[in-house]
Design a protein around this motif. Sequence first.
Motif, PDB file in Angstrom:
ATOM      1  N   TYR A  36      -2.420  12.154  14.923  1.00 32.73           N
ATOM      2  CA  TYR A  36      -1.419  11.277  14.271  1.00 32.73           C
ATOM      3  C   TYR A  36      -0.672  10.352  15.556  1.00 32.73           C
ATOM      4  O   TYR A  36      -0.414   9.239  15.272  1.00 32.73           O
ATOM      5  CB  TYR A  36      -0.446  11.918  13.162  1.00 32.73           C
ATOM      6  CG  TYR A  36       0.388  11.253  12.771  1.00 32.73           C
ATOM      7  CD1 TYR A  36       0.218  10.459  11.767  1.00 32.73           C
ATOM      8  CD2 TYR A  36       1.882  11.293  13.301  1.00 32.73           C
ATOM      9  CE1 TYR A  36       1.257   9.524  11.064  1.00 32.73           C
ATOM     10  CE2 TYR A  36       2.868  10.254  12.784  1.00 32.73           C
ATOM     11  CZ  TYR A  36       2.700   9.603  11.777  1.00 32.73           C
ATOM     12  OH  TYR A  36       3.335   8.977  11.205  1.00 32.73           O
ATOM     13  N   LEU A  39      -2.628   7.380  16.450  1.00 29.88           N
ATOM     14  CA  LEU A  39      -2.764   6.306  15.273  1.00 29.88           C
ATOM     15  C   LEU A  39      -1.376   5.733  15.619  1.00 29.88           C
ATOM     16  O   LEU A  39      -1.140   4.294  15.577  1.00 29.88           O
ATOM     17  CB  LEU A  39      -2.815   7.131  14.099  1.00 29.88           C
ATOM     18  CG  LEU A  39      -2.578   6.280  12.790  1.00 29.88           C
ATOM     19  CD1 LEU A  39      -3.731   4.986  12.802  1.00 29.88           C
ATOM     20  CD2 LEU A  39      -2.569   6.917  11.347  1.00 29.88           C
ATOM     21  N   ASN A  43      -0.935   1.662  16.049  1.00 34.03           N
ATOM     22  CA  ASN A  43      -0.084   0.886  15.425  1.00 34.03           C
ATOM     23  C   ASN A  43       0.999   0.050  15.883  1.00 34.03           C
ATOM     24  O   ASN A  43       1.288  -1.146  15.718  1.00 34.03           O
ATOM     25  CB  ASN A  43       0.247   1.915  13.914  1.00 34.03           C
ATOM     26  CG  ASN A  43      -0.752   1.968  13.208  1.00 34.03           C
ATOM     27  OD1 ASN A  43      -1.688   1.576  13.072  1.00 34.03           O
ATOM     28  ND2 ASN A  43      -0.376   3.127  12.423  1.00 34.03           N
ATOM     29  N   ALA A  77      -8.029   0.869  12.381  1.00 28.48           N
ATOM     30  CA  ALA A  77      -7.233   2.387  13.312  1.00 28.48           C
ATOM     31  C   ALA A  77      -7.161   3.268  12.153  1.00 28.48           C
ATOM     32  O   ALA A  77      -7.382   4.324  12.703  1.00 28.48           O
ATOM     33  CB  ALA A  77      -5.933   1.765  13.627  1.00 28.48           C
ATOM     34  N   VAL A  78      -6.863   3.244  10.997  1.00 29.23           N
ATOM     35  CA  VAL A  78      -6.845   4.295   9.893  1.00 29.23           C
ATOM     36  C   VAL A  78      -8.237   4.964   9.892  1.00 29.23           C
ATOM     37  O   VAL A  78      -8.088   6.067   9.904  1.00 29.23           O
ATOM     38  CB  VAL A  78      -6.380   3.698   8.502  1.00 29.23           C
ATOM     39  CG1 VAL A  78      -6.542   4.627   7.528  1.00 29.23           C
ATOM     40  CG2 VAL A  78      -4.817   3.329   8.684  1.00 29.23           C
ATOM     41  N   PHE A  81      -8.723   7.096  12.800  1.00 31.30           N
ATOM     42  CA  PHE A  81      -8.021   8.228  12.691  1.00 31.30           C
ATOM     43  C   PHE A  81      -8.627   9.210  11.760  1.00 31.30           C
ATOM     44  O   PHE A  81      -8.851  10.391  12.030  1.00 31.30           O
ATOM     45  CB  PHE A  81      -6.623   7.831  12.091  1.00 31.30           C
ATOM     46  CG  PHE A  81      -5.679   8.916  11.402  1.00 31.30           C
ATOM     47  CD1 PHE A  81      -5.222   9.677  12.472  1.00 31.30           C
ATOM     48  CD2 PHE A  81      -5.741   9.180  10.275  1.00 31.30           C
ATOM     49  CE1 PHE A  81      -4.451  10.856  12.039  1.00 31.30           C
ATOM     50  CE2 PHE A  81      -4.773  10.298   9.854  1.00 31.30           C
ATOM     51  CZ  PHE A  81      -4.308  10.943  10.779  1.00 31.30           C
TER      52      PHE A  81
END
Length: 119
Positions: A36, A39, A43, A77-78, A81
């Motif tokens: 997390y 991520l 972001n 990016a997600v 992740f």
Amino acid sequence: METAQYGYGSDLRPSDKKRLEKKLKADSDHIINKAYGDLSITNKKLEKEHEELLFLCNTDDDVKAVNEEFEEKKKAAVETFKQTLSDSVDDFVKLAEEDVVRTVETQKKEQQKKVLRIP
């Protein structure tokens, strides 16, 4: 832990079970928090890059293109992740199984030594 308890039965002492549960929880929390955190950093970098590119835009078409690119990068990016978590879970499960086996086998050997020492 239920699988380990079922597989090893009374060989898994309650104290060992609690210690393993605590370790597994700490390890899983670390894995999730790291993924997390990565991520979040990604972001923030994407948002900064997005703002800089928007500042340089001269037309509405440029703004639209920058926004579309930003959305695609956020989706990527997600997905990264999710993949990182999936890979980490696979590794975590394997290491957890090894920890349980090592703990139970060590406990068994210690118990055998105690039995042999008692006259």
